[in-house]
Design a protein around this motif. Sequence first.
Motif, PDB file in Angstrom:
ATOM      1  N   LEU A  88      21.854  25.804 -26.562  1.00  0.00           N
ATOM      2  CA  LEU A  88      21.946  27.192 -26.085  1.00  0.00           C
ATOM      3  C   LEU A  88      23.363  27.715 -26.326  1.00  0.00           C
ATOM      4  O   LEU A  88      23.562  28.857 -26.753  1.00  0.00           O
ATOM      5  N   LYS A  89      24.337  26.859 -26.083  1.00  0.00           N
ATOM      6  CA  LYS A  89      25.735  27.226 -26.301  1.00  0.00           C
ATOM      7  C   LYS A  89      25.959  27.541 -27.797  1.00  0.00           C
ATOM      8  O   LYS A  89      26.597  28.532 -28.134  1.00  0.00           O
ATOM      9  N   ALA A  90      25.391  26.689 -28.641  1.00  0.00           N
ATOM     10  CA  ALA A  90      25.562  26.883 -30.091  1.00  0.00           C
ATOM     11  C   ALA A  90      24.887  28.160 -30.571  1.00  0.00           C
ATOM     12  O   ALA A  90      25.225  28.680 -31.639  1.00  0.00           O
ATOM     13  N   SER A  91      23.924  28.668 -29.800  1.00  0.00           N
ATOM     14  CA  SER A  91      23.246  29.888 -30.240  1.00  0.00           C
ATOM     15  C   SER A  91      23.620  31.087 -29.356  1.00  0.00           C
ATOM     16  O   SER A  91      22.876  32.056 -29.280  1.00  0.00           O
ATOM     17  N   GLY A  92      24.751  31.000 -28.666  1.00  0.00           N
ATOM     18  CA  GLY A  92      25.277  32.145 -27.913  1.00  0.00           C
ATOM     19  C   GLY A  92      24.494  32.489 -26.658  1.00  0.00           C
ATOM     20  O   GLY A  92      24.529  33.620 -26.196  1.00  0.00           O
ATOM     21  N   LYS A  93      23.765  31.506 -26.101  1.00  0.00           N
ATOM     22  CA  LYS A  93      23.008  31.763 -24.866  1.00  0.00           C
ATOM     23  C   LYS A  93      23.547  30.857 -23.760  1.00  0.00           C
ATOM     24  O   LYS A  93      22.804  30.275 -22.978  1.00  0.00           O
ATOM     25  N   ASP A  94      24.846  30.779 -23.700  1.00  0.00           N
ATOM     26  CA  ASP A  94      25.500  29.827 -22.813  1.00  0.00           C
ATOM     27  C   ASP A  94      25.344  30.160 -21.335  1.00  0.00           C
ATOM     28  O   ASP A  94      25.580  29.323 -20.469  1.00  0.00           O
ATOM     29  N   ASP A  95      24.923  31.389 -21.006  1.00  0.00           N
ATOM     30  CA  ASP A  95      24.833  31.767 -19.596  1.00  0.00           C
ATOM     31  C   ASP A  95      23.600  31.187 -18.896  1.00  0.00           C
ATOM     32  O   ASP A  95      23.504  31.236 -17.679  1.00  0.00           O
ATOM     33  N   ALA A  96      22.672  30.626 -19.668  1.00  0.00           N
ATOM     34  CA  ALA A  96      21.452  30.083 -19.050  1.00  0.00           C
ATOM     35  C   ALA A  96      21.730  28.765 -18.322  1.00  0.00           C
ATOM     36  O   ALA A  96      22.535  27.949 -18.771  1.00  0.00           O
ATOM     37  N   LEU A  97      21.048  28.598 -17.191  1.00  0.00           N
ATOM     38  CA  LEU A  97      21.151  27.366 -16.404  1.00  0.00           C
ATOM     39  C   LEU A  97      20.121  26.357 -16.923  1.00  0.00           C
ATOM     40  O   LEU A  97      18.958  26.709 -17.113  1.00  0.00           O
ATOM     41  N   VAL A  98      20.550  25.123 -17.135  1.00  0.00           N
ATOM     42  CA  VAL A  98      19.596  24.088 -17.549  1.00  0.00           C
ATOM     43  C   VAL A  98      19.470  23.065 -16.420  1.00  0.00           C
ATOM     44  O   VAL A  98      20.472  22.521 -15.942  1.00  0.00           O
ATOM     45  N   VAL A  99      18.227  22.842 -15.994  1.00  0.00           N
ATOM     46  CA  VAL A  99      17.959  21.951 -14.866  1.00  0.00           C
ATOM     47  C   VAL A  99      16.989  20.845 -15.290  1.00  0.00           C
ATOM     48  O   VAL A  99      15.950  21.129 -15.882  1.00  0.00           O
ATOM     49  N   GLY A 100      17.339  19.630 -14.987  1.00  0.00           N
ATOM     50  CA  GLY A 100      16.428  18.504 -15.183  1.00  0.00           C
ATOM     51  C   GLY A 100      15.876  18.084 -13.833  1.00  0.00           C
ATOM     52  O   GLY A 100      16.652  17.813 -12.917  1.00  0.00           O
ATOM     53  N   PHE A 101      14.565  18.069 -13.701  1.00  0.00           N
ATOM     54  CA  PHE A 101      13.903  17.629 -12.458  1.00  0.00           C
ATOM     55  C   PHE A 101      13.262  16.273 -12.721  1.00  0.00           C
ATOM     56  O   PHE A 101      12.230  16.200 -13.400  1.00  0.00           O
ATOM     57  N   ALA A 102      13.835  15.211 -12.185  1.00  0.00           N
ATOM     58  CA  ALA A 102      13.244  13.889 -12.408  1.00  0.00           C
ATOM     59  C   ALA A 102      12.961  13.213 -11.078  1.00  0.00           C
ATOM     60  O   ALA A 102      13.573  13.557 -10.066  1.00  0.00           O
ATOM     61  N   GLY A 103      12.072  12.267 -11.092  1.00  0.00           N
ATOM     62  CA  GLY A 103      11.803  11.500  -9.877  1.00  0.00           C
ATOM     63  C   GLY A 103      12.792  10.359  -9.717  1.00  0.00           C
ATOM     64  O   GLY A 103      13.739  10.235 -10.503  1.00  0.00           O
ATOM     65  N   ASP A 104      12.567   9.509  -8.710  1.00  0.00           N
ATOM     66  CA  ASP A 104      13.518   8.420  -8.484  1.00  0.00           C
ATOM     67  C   ASP A 104      13.385   7.318  -9.529  1.00  0.00           C
ATOM     68  O   ASP A 104      14.393   6.762  -9.973  1.00  0.00           O
ATOM     69  N   GLY A 105      12.171   7.045 -10.005  1.00  0.00           N
ATOM     70  CA  GLY A 105      12.007   6.034 -11.047  1.00  0.00           C
ATOM     71  C   GLY A 105      12.697   6.465 -12.329  1.00  0.00           C
ATOM     72  O   GLY A 105      13.426   5.696 -12.954  1.00  0.00           O
ATOM     73  N   GLY A 106      12.491   7.722 -12.703  1.00  0.00           N
ATOM     74  CA  GLY A 106      13.087   8.277 -13.926  1.00  0.00           C
ATOM     75  C   GLY A 106      14.593   8.450 -13.838  1.00  0.00           C
ATOM     76  O   GLY A 106      15.245   8.740 -14.840  1.00  0.00           O
ATOM     77  N   THR A 107      15.131   8.271 -12.616  1.00  0.00           N
ATOM     78  CA  THR A 107      16.570   8.453 -12.426  1.00  0.00           C
ATOM     79  C   THR A 107      17.268   7.135 -12.108  1.00  0.00           C
ATOM     80  O   THR A 107      18.161   6.700 -12.832  1.00  0.00           O
ATOM     81  N   ALA A 108      16.822   6.506 -11.025  1.00  0.00           N
ATOM     82  CA  ALA A 108      17.504   5.296 -10.547  1.00  0.00           C
ATOM     83  C   ALA A 108      17.266   4.106 -11.466  1.00  0.00           C
ATOM     84  O   ALA A 108      18.103   3.208 -11.547  1.00  0.00           O
ATOM     85  N   ASP A 109      16.123   4.113 -12.171  1.00  0.00           N
ATOM     86  CA  ASP A 109      15.778   2.957 -13.000  1.00  0.00           C
ATOM     87  C   ASP A 109      15.862   3.289 -14.489  1.00  0.00           C
ATOM     88  O   ASP A 109      16.912   3.210 -15.088  1.00  0.00           O
TER      89      ASP A 109
END
Lengths: 308, 394
Positions: A88-109
């Motif tokens: 997004l930054k490379a295409s001039g859309k840097d103001d957008a928020l990017v959020v990753g929603f993961a569970g505990d398995g996908g994060t802690a492990d």
Amino acid sequence: MSSTKITIHDLPKENLFTGGHTACPGCGAAILVRNAMKVFGKNTVIYTPANCLLVFGGTYPNISWKVPYHHVAFENTAVCSAGIKRALKASGKDDALVVGFAGDGGTADIGMQALSGAAERNEDILYIMYDNEAYMNTGIQRSGSTPYGAWTTTTPAGKVIKGKERFKKDVPQIMIAHNVPYVATASIAYPTDLLTKLEKAKNMKGFRYLQVYSTCPTGWRVPPEKTVEVAKKAVETGMWTLYEYENGKMTINVKPKLDENGNLAVPVRDYLKMQGRFRHMTDAQIETLQKWVNEKWKRDLALEKALQ
Amino acid sequence: MPERRLVSGNYAAAYGALRANVKFIAAFPITPQTFIVEHISEFVNDGIMKAEFMRVESEHSAISATVSAEATGVRSFTATASQGLALMHEILAIPAPLRLPIVMPVVNRTVAAPIGIWAEYNDVMPQRDLGWMMMFVEDNQEVFDMIIQGYRIAEDKRVLLPFMPNLDAFILSHTYEPVEFADQDDIDDFLPEYKAEHAHLWPDDPMAIGVFSPPEYIQEYRYQTEQAMEASKKVIKEVNDEFAKEFGRDYHGLVEEFMTDDAEAIMITLGTVTSTARKVVMDMRKEGKKVGLVKLRFLRPFPKEELRKIAEKVDAIGVYDRSISYSAGGPAFVEVRNALYGMEKPVIGYLAGLGGRDVMYSDIKLMFEKTLEAAGKGKADKEVVWVGTRGVNP
């Protein structure tokens, strides 16, 4: 450092994560995501790994997301979110928020390597772990985030071994060790605290990590209407500490009741008895867990004092 | 005027990314690909390459970020080799059905065990079924040219599939050869800016990319990916011809034929071995032996029609492989024989150069002689022949 409190009355009516999704009744993750999207607004891009949210939030052609939404695989939430943000930054859309929603398995492990890499590079993303303390999408298997003693299908209450033998992995502390701009824990039972943290994290730059206690009635053997009550009891017993770490400072946001000796006043047993996943636990196991909670609470307090 | 410089294959790949106006790179170092990452780091840090560059913590993350960046709508690049490619395997299956035109050069290196760093195709061959266009280059000029052509082919609306040029470890990656770099204006005319109309993650035009899909839809994904792969054959030829006209280098598209017209026996080769085979053909021709050569440039899409046409002209076909599919033979051999099904011509698979062992002039000459012998007899004594193996008589 904004301290403006956001309550549910401040949220817009429009859902950017719409109704009609297929989450179980009482799903903590669904409560979190619906309200978080109201805080984030339309200028947001979402990544989810393989988890419950992937399935209940959008099984083609029925998609609940009203913002751009992306999935690649299970273990790469942090790096895919960062890839989106950089592009997004490379295409001039840097103001957008990017959020990753993961569970505990996908994060802690399985997602820990990519998470650590993205945190070390201070990628400009908001990473939210909805913590329901097991692999729920595959049918309740233990994760690194499953608490001591809990029944799961891979830590059954057997004749010899009853429930999980190890304690919960402390991912927020691992993230603090990466010295990222913002780390916070939150809970669906404390909406003002949660929404305020989401708003703050939304407006910050760099790597932000939020771990949100998200009851799973199905996996925890809890009636759906008890979702919030259980989550509240987790904080009251000290099983879950609400705190934030910002610019090197740690603050405990909600302090549980303490007895005259400064120990946690509400016994962990009160939390355990609400949930079928703990019902096999012996007195000795409960005592072991109580001891762990007491020590954890003391450590949290000491950390808060040290990180000022 | 185009500039001409003496560069390594790795430099040609990195410089190809720069000249293709890549806007996003994510990469992780691995021998013998490392110089690609290092050169791109220099280009970015010196300000001559305007791109976001993620120095990630693994190849799995490199390809993951590249997929997501391409899905966001920017021209994206990564590069790897060997174990790194194997680690990417899970994610390599993602971009084709999502129709994301990534270009990723692979420096072909042996995959453990035993661990080794030299040229072998047992890294790339297990990736054949994932929807990437896969081609093998012969020299460093072709490395550079195929990065430029790769984006043009991959981004064509009739294709929209990822593109993987393969170059031999060390033989190309670390060997310096003169390479001509066309003027930027001419490259820009040939390869215009990428417009991500079909797939992007822009908040002003929301799209869901990579959603969970039930069986009611997945089979059509597969069919459409297959259709795109078949459609790429025409596009590859068109782009090749336009490139030849513009820049004066003609690679002949999917396959290149060398002295096949009146040949009795031909060898089909991949990668740098082709250069040695060309010399063997010229020498054997002087001895009056009717041999020819086919450089199999593309393994995906597989040039079945072209190979059948060539096979019509000859009496026997030998196929060279630098990797083995145990108990089946070399992968290229298996695929060629499959394509020629029903033609009743002897097809022999030759295995040599595994683990990066040098494939000598005499080894290739032996392959031609054996294939010629099969042409005379109308049958092959052995279907799979190990060449240059200790204790094994070919």
